[in-house]
Design an enzyme around this catalytic site. Structure first.
Site, short mmCIF file in Angstrom:
data_model
loop_
_atom_site.label_atom_id
_atom_site.label_comp_id
_atom_site.label_asym_id
_atom_site.label_seq_id
_atom_site.Cartn_x
_atom_site.Cartn_y
_atom_site.Cartn_z
N THR B 128 0.82 -1.22 0.00
CA THR B 128 0.00 0.00 0.00
C THR B 128 0.86 1.27 0.00
O THR B 128 1.91 1.33 0.63
CB THR B 128 -0.91 0.01 1.25
N THR B 160 2.13 -2.92 8.39
CA THR B 160 2.19 -3.65 9.65
C THR B 160 3.61 -4.15 9.89
O THR B 160 4.23 -4.70 8.97
CB THR B 160 1.20 -4.83 9.61
N HIS B 341 -23.67 -7.16 26.58
CA HIS B 341 -22.95 -6.65 27.76
C HIS B 341 -23.51 -5.32 28.26
O HIS B 341 -23.05 -4.81 29.28
CB HIS B 341 -21.46 -6.52 27.46
N GLY B 342 -24.44 -4.73 27.52
CA GLY B 342 -25.04 -3.48 27.98
C GLY B 342 -23.98 -2.41 28.18
O GLY B 342 -23.01 -2.33 27.42
N GLY B 343 -24.13 -1.59 29.21
CA GLY B 343 -23.18 -0.51 29.48
C GLY B 343 -21.76 -1.03 29.68
O GLY B 343 -20.79 -0.37 29.29
N GLU B 366 -6.13 -5.83 3.73
CA GLU B 366 -5.99 -6.98 2.83
C GLU B 366 -7.13 -7.03 1.80
O GLU B 366 -7.57 -8.09 1.39
CB GLU B 366 -5.89 -8.29 3.63
#
Ligand code: FAD
Ligand code: FAD
Lengths: 264, 386
Positions: B128, B160, B341-343, B366
């Site tokens: 890239t 990377t 999991h909510g909050g 990719e």
């Protein structure tokens, strides 16, 4: 040094254990199995001794059905030289003492200098097999060791044991048997080369006839100890928080202990 | 037909899982919070001692010959613990190592692939550029022949391992006329070469423990013996490498998905609302059911395709299908996991929040989802479906 490590395949610690429908065993459906963690300390110690002395053979031995070969292969992948799998339908239902008799017969076929066991198996926690075997073979043993020194020149070993508030240091001539406690060492992982080599290493299967044991003397009918019942531990109920200042709270607590729990 | 993993494959999975549970999971939150690349590097070294990075490579180059299937198992398990670690290792094996495996000659493999397989050296893959992402064929990094060398000038972006690697496989333009049709060449560049520099890019949504860098090439001289494959064949090597690594990226999505489902089951059994564990509510159960149905599909297509690859088949279409489906499925799964999991799922102290941020990039790098659809569509229009 010729070293044997007796290992047991047990349900992994993440497994959700439930009693089976007959209430006499655990429900084995969907369980995943591992080498008993305490036995891994034995494997590691055996490999370390072999590496330190630059010679020797490490043999892993296990009793159990077909799938136990997975646990033995894992030991081979970690570095054990050879494995012995004792497999015989007649063994099913045997108690710990019978298992110890069978293992003793297998161990007697070879002159081992050192025999390792885990201090207990994490499934039934009986903690007896290694000690039974030492007794049956007439070997000195130290149970629950967390440090071991081997002196090959005069064939003796010094082992450390953690006892209540102190460390006990014991000395024994070899051959001897040890059961391993945490802290003895840090078991290594299998390595990729180890995994690739594991298949080529010898894994011998023995039945009772190879050990000269009469099948009529083993199994559930011969067990001295039988399991009557396995139950789940009681579900823990949520605790009670007593509000208010100390003197109010204490008198409330006392009255609860007296009237609800009825223990004072 | 046989859908069972072999004994060796199962042993690899068990071993890596243990490694992840003991060494990676306990470090994952810290790696993310502190952008702690050093911690990832120390885990990388421990993995090297176990021979993890040789899994897909032949024994002749220090590998264990366990193929793409073995490699997918490795990446799947690593991804249960920490995406930053998994991506670091994935770029090292699946992009850098695979480019050399696919394009390299025997001498190059001995000199460069073997130390990557052993983990003695760390690899990166630089395709890239600022002006060439999806349109990789438009890359501009100049590669001019000069005597016994090629001289590289230009910039690579978002690479990377770029600033921590010892070896980078760099794709450059050796013939601006021909471009991707014979004008792109792959080079093995040692990062100690004068004129090479790298700048880490810190502020990312996720993968915060994975080093992502801009690479600058100023008169970097690369000997001709470091040309991978033939001059002008670079684009084909880049694309074939991506076919393979897209599949392992899909395997990474499986690992994350399984971990998220396990966390969601655990949480929903413990969390009480309206006097009962929320796992009792059908709304929660249906989310868990959908998540499970998706992960089964993910597993089914990825290992089927890994098997195909190990049979020697080319997988441009199937690799793209796996990457597209698994990265999008993971985003649906991680969204539900946060919801369950909510909050708590919104809070940084809970790993589910990290997984949410780490998952998103799978639809981008990719090859974006759009690029995967283009690859699949072009192929199906040419050859029909199944
Ligand atoms: C964390 C991270 C790590 C990375 N690591 C590496 C690495 O190691 N090596 C490397 O070489 N690269 C790496 N990349 C780069 C990555 O591969 C690119 O980001 C990716 O290919 C997309 O390119 P782009 O970001 O330039 O987006 P663009 O190509 O600019 O795309 C922008 C949008 O346009 C869409 N689009 C573009 N063309 C079309 C079209 N023809 N039809 C329809 N839609 C289109 C895209 O799908 C996307 O939605 C990394 C990126 C990130 C974020
Ligand atoms: C950034 C942030 C800011 C906030 N600010 C405030 C604020 O200013 N003031 C304030 O009072 N609160 C605030 N909150 C708390 C917020 O309102 C709660 O997080 C929200 O109501 C959800 O509750 P919970 O997190 O306890 O999840 P839970 O109630 O535990 O829910 C967990 C999951 O179970 C599901 N569930 C629960 N019961 C049922 C049921 N009967 N049937 C089906 N599904 C069910 C939920 O939909 C969810 O998916 C804030 C939260 C966040 C994250």
């Amino acid at each position: 040094m010729n070293i044997a490590v007796c290992i047991k395949q047990v349900p992994s610690t993440e497994s959700k254990i439930r009693p089976a429908s007959d209430g006499k065993d655990i429900d084995r459906s969907g369980l995943s199995y591992v080498v008993n963690p305490y036995d891994e300390f034995g494997v590691e110690e055996a490999l370390k001794i072999k590496e330190q002395l630059g010679e020797g053979t490490v043999t892993a031995i296990s009793i159990g059905p077909e799938k136990v070969s997975d646990a033995l292969r894992t030991c081979l992948a970690v570095g054990v030289d050879q494995a012995i799998h004792i497999q015989d339908d007649a063994i099913h239902g045997s108690d710990g003492f019978t298992i110890a008799r069978i293992l003793s017969a297998a161990l007697q076929k070879e002159n081992y200098d050192i025999i390792f066991f885990g201090r207990q198996a994490i499934d039934d926690d009986s903690g007896a097999i290694g000690v039974f075997v030492a007794e049956l073979m007439g070997l000195p043993h130290a149970a629950g060791i967390n440090k071991l020194e081997i002196h090959p020149e005069d064939r003796r070993a010094v082992a450390h044991r953690q006892i209540e508030g102190a460390t006990e240091i014991v000395e024994t001539p070899l051959p001897a048997l040890f059961t391993c406690q945490k802290e003895l060492n840090e078991p290594r992982y299998a390595s990729l080369p180890g995994i690739m080599k594991a298949k080529q290493k010898p894994l011998t299967v023995w039945g009772l006839s190879d050990l000269g044991i009469d099948p009529a003397t083993v199994g559930a009918t011969q067990a001295r100890i039988t399991v009557d019942q396995i139950t789940s531990p009681p579900v823990r109920t949520t605790g009670k928080i007593i509000e208010g200042n100390a003197s109010e709270a204490v008198s409330e607590l006392v009255s609860l202990l007296r009237e609800e729990v009825k223990i004072v | 037909m046989d859908f069972n993993f072999t004994e060796e494959q199962t042993m690899i999975r068990d071993m890596v899982r243990k490694f992840v549970d003991n060494e990676i999971k306990p470090a994952a939150q810290q790696i993310d919070k502190e952008h702690n690349v050093d911690l990832v590097k120390s885990i990388f070294k421990k993995g090297a001692a176990l021979g993890l990075y040789g899994i897909p490579f032949p024994e002749a180059y220090g590998g264990s010959g366990m193929g793409e299937t073995g490699y997918c198992i490795l990446i799947e398990e690593l991804s249960r613990g920490c995406a930053s670690t998994s991506v670091t290792i994935g770029a090292h094996i699946g992009l850098a190592g695979m480019s050399i495996m696919i394009g390299g000659n025997d001498a190059q493999k001995k000199k460069y692939l073997a130390p990557l397989a052993s983990g003695e050296k760390l690899g990166a893959y630089a395709l890239t550029e600022p002006g060439a992402g999806s349109d990789a064929a438009n890359l501009q990094l100049s590669a001019k022949e000069d005597g016994e060398d090629y001289v590289l000038n230009g910039t690579k972006l978002w690479i990377t391992n770029g600033d921590i690697a010892d070896i980078v496989v760099v794709y450059g333009l050796s013939n601006p006329e021909l471009k991707a049709r014979g004008g792109i060449t792959a080079f093995i560049v040692e990062t100690s070469t004068p004129g090479f520099s790298a700048n880490r890019i810190e502020d990312k949504m996720g993968l915060r423990g994975s080093a992502t860098a801009e690479l600058v090439f100023e008169e970097v001289r690369v000997p001709k013996e470091n040309v991978l494959g033939q001059v002008g064949m670079g684009f084909a090597i880049a694309m074939e490498t991506l076919d393979e690594s897209r599949l392992s990226l899909a395997a990474a999505c499986i690992g994350a998905a399984k971990e998220l489902i396990a966390m969601s089951i655990d949480f929903s059994k413990k969390r009480v609302a309206f006097q009962q564990p929320i796992a009792q509510f059908q709304a929660i159960q249906f989310m868990l059911a959908d998540m499970t149905a998706e992960v089964y599909q993910m597993e089914s297509i990825v290992y089927r395709t890994a098997w195909l690859y190990d049979q020697g088949k080319k997988i441009p279409r199937e690799g793209a299908i796996c990457k597209l489906f698994c990265s999008e499925a993971l985003d649906r799964i991680v969204d539900k996991a946060v919801q369950i999991h909510g909050g708590n799922g919104f809070m940084g102290e809970h790993p589910v929040e990290r997984f949410y941020r780490d998952s998103r990039v799978n639809r981008i790098f990719e090859g974006t989802s759009e690029i995967q659809r283009m690859v699949i569509a072009e192929d199906v229009l040419k050859k029909g479906a199944y």
